[in-house]
Design a protein around this motif. Structure first.
Motif, mmCIF file in Angstrom:
data_model
loop_
_atom_site.group_PDB
_atom_site.id
_atom_site.type_symbol
_atom_site.label_atom_id
_atom_site.label_comp_id
_atom_site.label_asym_id
_atom_site.label_seq_id
_atom_site.Cartn_x
_atom_site.Cartn_y
_atom_site.Cartn_z
ATOM 1 N N THR A 18 0.835 -1.201 0.000
ATOM 2 C CA THR A 18 0.000 0.000 0.000
ATOM 3 C C THR A 18 0.875 1.259 0.000
ATOM 4 O O THR A 18 0.610 2.213 -0.739
ATOM 5 N N GLU B 188 1.115 4.214 -2.956
ATOM 6 C CA GLU B 188 1.032 5.671 -2.730
ATOM 7 C C GLU B 188 2.254 6.389 -3.305
ATOM 8 O O GLU B 188 2.127 7.395 -4.007
ATOM 9 N N MET C 242 -2.753 12.288 2.108
ATOM 10 C CA MET C 242 -2.426 11.259 3.096
ATOM 11 C C MET C 242 -1.318 10.336 2.600
ATOM 12 O O MET C 242 -0.861 9.460 3.331
ATOM 13 N N GLY D 159 0.923 8.960 5.449
ATOM 14 C CA GLY D 159 0.379 7.632 5.698
ATOM 15 C C GLY D 159 1.405 6.542 5.415
ATOM 16 O O GLY D 159 1.555 5.600 6.191
ATOM 17 N N ARG E 210 3.808 5.912 8.145
ATOM 18 C CA ARG E 210 3.296 5.120 9.271
ATOM 19 C C ARG E 210 3.224 3.627 8.939
ATOM 20 O O ARG E 210 3.177 2.803 9.833
ATOM 21 N N LEU E 211 3.209 3.310 7.646
ATOM 22 C CA LEU E 211 3.034 1.910 7.242
ATOM 23 C C LEU E 211 4.334 1.109 7.199
ATOM 24 O O LEU E 211 4.316 -0.095 7.055
ATOM 25 N N VAL F 28 -5.995 -1.387 -0.875
ATOM 26 C CA VAL F 28 -6.819 -0.197 -0.667
ATOM 27 C C VAL F 28 -5.894 0.934 -0.245
ATOM 28 O O VAL F 28 -5.467 1.019 0.896
ATOM 29 N N ASP F 29 -5.534 1.770 -1.195
ATOM 30 C CA ASP F 29 -4.724 2.945 -0.848
ATOM 31 C C ASP F 29 -5.638 4.172 -0.897
ATOM 32 O O ASP F 29 -6.852 4.026 -1.026
ATOM 33 N N SER F 30 -5.067 5.359 -0.793
ATOM 34 C CA SER F 30 -5.936 6.527 -0.669
ATOM 35 C C SER F 30 -6.768 6.761 -1.922
ATOM 36 O O SER F 30 -7.905 7.206 -1.845
ATOM 37 N N HIS G 196 -10.750 6.757 -2.052
ATOM 38 C CA HIS G 196 -11.409 7.923 -2.636
ATOM 39 C C HIS G 196 -12.475 7.478 -3.642
ATOM 40 O O HIS G 196 -13.596 7.991 -3.642
ATOM 41 N N ILE H 119 -6.156 -5.443 5.552
ATOM 42 C CA ILE H 119 -6.533 -4.194 4.880
ATOM 43 C C ILE H 119 -7.092 -3.194 5.880
ATOM 44 O O ILE H 119 -6.804 -1.993 5.815
ATOM 45 N N GLN I 229 -6.258 -2.845 9.038
ATOM 46 C CA GLN I 229 -5.116 -2.250 9.756
ATOM 47 C C GLN I 229 -4.412 -1.220 8.891
ATOM 48 O O GLN I 229 -4.008 -0.162 9.356
ATOM 49 N N THR I 230 -4.252 -1.566 7.621
ATOM 50 C CA THR I 230 -3.562 -0.669 6.702
ATOM 51 C C THR I 230 -4.329 0.637 6.515
ATOM 52 O O THR I 230 -3.743 1.725 6.546
ATOM 53 N N GLN J 54 -3.850 2.798 9.611
ATOM 54 C CA GLN J 54 -2.517 3.380 9.746
ATOM 55 C C GLN J 54 -2.239 4.436 8.676
ATOM 56 O O GLN J 54 -1.554 5.419 8.915
ATOM 57 N N LEU J 55 -2.813 4.203 7.508
ATOM 58 C CA LEU J 55 -2.636 5.169 6.420
ATOM 59 C C LEU J 55 -3.340 6.478 6.786
ATOM 60 O O LEU J 55 -3.005 7.538 6.276
ATOM 61 N N GLY J 56 -4.298 6.378 7.703
ATOM 62 C CA GLY J 56 -4.988 7.586 8.146
ATOM 63 C C GLY J 56 -6.233 7.877 7.334
ATOM 64 O O GLY J 56 -6.726 8.999 7.319
ATOM 65 N N LEU J 57 -6.744 6.853 6.641
ATOM 66 C CA LEU J 57 -7.927 7.074 5.812
ATOM 67 C C LEU J 57 -9.181 6.941 6.649
ATOM 68 O O LEU J 57 -9.273 6.111 7.539
#
Ligand SMILES: Nc1ncnc2c1ncn2[C@@H]1O[C@H](COP(=O)(O)OP(=O)(O)OP(=O)(O)O)[C@@H](O)[C@H]1O
Ligand SMILES: [Mg+2]
Lengths: 146, 290
Positions: free
Chosen positions: A45, A49, A106, A110, A113-114, B217-219, B223, B248, B250-251, B254-257
């Protein structure tokens, strides 16, 4: 950081479909390096990004994926390199919600943090290299490191 | 190539051109019984013979111009369309590119035999030219097939995109979308369109977006999911996202989404249960509950 590099792959990031290749390669190497599902998902992930940033903000570049060995055992280190405009204020770019492109902002914060290690080499003169490292077994890291 | 060699090649090509013209009818008659023509022109034999003539004439023109090894030789132009149609037809019958190549290779024999019979003394150089000419024809056919294959791949990719985002009607006014792979921008656009159409078609009030099959699943994916949820809401349907796997979840955190006010459930079964309860709740007032 001077982890002894063992295996290294370079994936160009020029177009949208290259992001898929980056994700696939990071996932494949993470699996081979012994990453558990959670660690693997987090690293893929973050790579997704950062690779997108390389494409969108850096105007394209490449991802360098290599297997590393450190105190914590085997890990994966991925660098995202471009020769775009650079990030003038890295601290600002790293704050949650900061985006110059109307994004969620993010991605950078983000990703940091990962992963276990995160490094940005960039400046106002252009060119950006973001390097992230994750360990297959993050809990084996020595006292005080986590 | 020395001048003498060039001259001999020219003369050889000329011999080939003359042979193909003179013996056109015999060659066409023999080709018409070979699989490459016979299997394509199944209605009448005349049709096959006519197609054979077109190819012989074209090869003769190429030889006449001395460009036997040139894929771009203008002489090939008139039969390009025909060859595309023929190879496509053979491919549809299940033949591989290699098999079609072999069928085309078989055409050479008739011409070689007639050359040996008609011009034994000049056969040496003419033979080389003739063999080269047919080799070029084979390359052209294979090239055509590869291009055709590439188009098929592109078409299939488009179909896959559509197929990979089916909208399933689960219950009265309840639809589900099982998402698979990466929800990139192109895919998410297709999902959105299919979903909004399905909402109208099935008068759906509840939509289950199942992301069990989504790898990352990223930002951007988040979105896209949020946009899909918002547009469904505008159409009067409520969304529940199911199949968020532990890694996913947890991710994402942590990603802040923030997936916002969307209802989420661990599994499709949980989401279905939620949806059915929800429907009950909605239906009650209209049933004239006390
Ligand atoms: N490789 C890069 N080159 C230049 N600028 C960059 C690069 N990567 C990030 N930035 C800058 O840092 C900002 C923050 O990046 P971040 O990934 O957090 O957010 P974003 O890409 O704008 O939005 P998103 O949440 O969709 O990723 C960007 O808006 C951009 O200005
Ligand atoms: Mg970003």
């Amino acid at each position: 950081m001077n982890h002894a590099a063992q295996e290294s792959i370079r994936v160009p990031i020029r177009k949208d479909t290259d992001l898929t290749v980056v994700r696939q390669q990071v996932r494949a190497l993470a699996q081979r390096t012994g990453f558990g599902l959670v660690q693997q998902t987090k690293l893929v992930t973050a790579a997704s990004e950062l690779a997108r940033n390389t494409l969108l903000h850096g105007g394209g570049g490449a991802a360098e994926i290599r297997v590393v060995h450190g105190q914590a055992g085997a890990g994966l280190s991925v660098s995202f390199v471009d020769s775009g405009p650079g990030i003038p204020d890295v601290d600002l770019a790293l704050s949650d919600g900061y985006s110059t492109a109307g994004g969620l902002g993010m991605g950078l914060s983000g990703s940091k943090r990962l992963v276990q290690e995160f490094e940005i080499e960039s400046g106002p003169d252009g060119g950006t290299r973001v390097t992230v490292t994750s360990w297959a077994d993050p809990y084996s890291v020595g006292h005080g490191v986590r | 190539m020395t001048d003498g060699a060039t001259g001999r090649a020219r003369a050889g090509a000329k011999t080939v051109a003359d042979l193909l013209r003179r013996r056109g009818e015999q060659i066409a008659q023999r080709w018409a019984d070979l699989p490459f023509f016979q299997a394509v022109f199944t209605v009448t034999r005349d049709e096959a013979v006519e197609a054979c003539h077109a190819v012989v004439d074209s090869l003769s023109a190429v030889a006449e111009s001395g460009r036997v090894d040139d894929l771009e030789a203008p002489g090939f132009q008139p039969i390009r369309e025909q060859l595309i149609a023929m190879t496509a037809s053979r491919a549809r019958s299940g033949l591989s590119t290699a098999q079609v190549d072999r069928e085309v290779g078989a055409l050479r024999e008739a011409a070689l035999e007639l050359l040996a019979a008609d011009a034994p003394e000049e056969a040496g150089e003419a033979r080389v030219q003739l063999v080269t000419l047919f080799a070029t024809l084979r390359v052209m056919v294979v090239d055509t097939m590869l291009q055709e294959n590439q188009e098929i791949v592109l078409r299939q990719r488009q179909q896959l995109l559509e197929m990979a985002t089916p909208v399933i009607k689960l219950w009265d006014r309840l639809v589900a979308v099982p998402l698979i792979g990466m929800l990139d921008s192109a895919r998410s656009q297709v999902v959105m369109e299919n979903l909004l159409e399905a909402i109208v078609e099935h008068k759906a009030t509840i939509v289950i977006l199942d992301i069990t099959g989504v790898s990352t699943v990223d930002s951007l994916v988040a979105h896209h999911l949020m946009k899909t949820v918002a547009s469904a809401r505008l159409m009067g349907a409520e969304c529940v996202i199911s199949g968020i796997r532990p890694a996913i979840a947890q991710t994402i955190v942590q990603l802040g989404l923030d997936l916002g006010p969307v209802t989420t459930r661990a599994s499709l079964a949980d989401a279905l249960e939620w949806a059915l309860e929800r429907r009950e709740g909605r239906d009650l007032p209209t049933r004239g509950n006390p």
